[in-house]
Design a protein around this motif. Structure first.
Motif: not given
Length: 207
Positions: A160-177, A8-15
């Protein structure tokens, strides 16, 4: 948990900006506020660039389509407001599951074609999940623009599928969203049902 906080700390301001705008979209959509479409358009503009650089090409294409659908949704909801002012029922479309099944098969076929093309002709990652979530998200967004309550059942599965997809792609904040989205979808289902019941009651009284 430590790894989660580091991600989460590495999440960009854009994301983070896109995330907050996307969250605002769903909250406003749950309350049937027309401004939800403006939030969606800005959020999707940011995500278009982010997903393209992550080689999620169908997700990037999806965001472009969302921008167009946001314009359609704005117009459609404004039209329904005018209907309400004219004492025409503004409840939106209602579709039976018999109507949905052929559309589900068509969307699945389109998703399969997109996935095969991506797998053979691009360096896309997760082409199958990317394609299916993209195609069904477009269909579900169309249903949102029609104010069809069935749309929220689609979003429960898609998110529910997006949670997995974004998590594996490194978009942690978006996965939590999208975890939060699952809860908000349940709230939106309840809210739209309440609003529909209230609108039906008002129409009955006016009738």
């Amino acid at each position: 948990m430590e790894g989660l906080f580091e991600a989460l700390a590495l999440t960009s301001y854009w994301e983070l900006s896109a995330l907050l705008l996307a969250l605002a979209y769903l909250v406003l959509a749950a309350h049937q506020s027309q401004w939800c479409w403006l939030m969606a358009a800005v959020s999707c503009s940011i995500y278009t660039v982010l997903f393209w650089h992550s080689k999620l090409y169908m997700e990037s294409f999806l965001q472009l389509c969302y921008i167009l659908l946001a314009g359609y949704g704005w117009w459609q909801w404004q039209y329904q407001v005018q209907q309400a002012a004219s004492q025409v029922s503004p409840q939106g479309a209602r579709y039976s599951w018999r109507w949905h099944w052929p559309k589900l098969l068509v969307v699945a076929a389109i998703a399969c074609v997109c996935a095969l093309l991506l797998a053979h002709y691009t360096d896309a990652e997760q082409p199958w999940l990317d394609s299916f979530t993209t195609c069904y998200s477009l269909f579900a967004t169309y249903l949102v623009a029609q104010k069809a309550r069935e749309t929220w059942w689609y979003w429960l599965v898609i998110d529910a599928v997006y949670v997995y997809l974004y998590a594996v792609k490194g978009f942690t904040a978006t996965a939590l969203l999208f975890v939060l989205y699952l809860l908000l979808v349940l709230y939106a289902m309840w809210r739209w049902r309440q609003d529909s019941a209230l609108g039906s009651s008002v129409c009955s009284e006016n009738g």
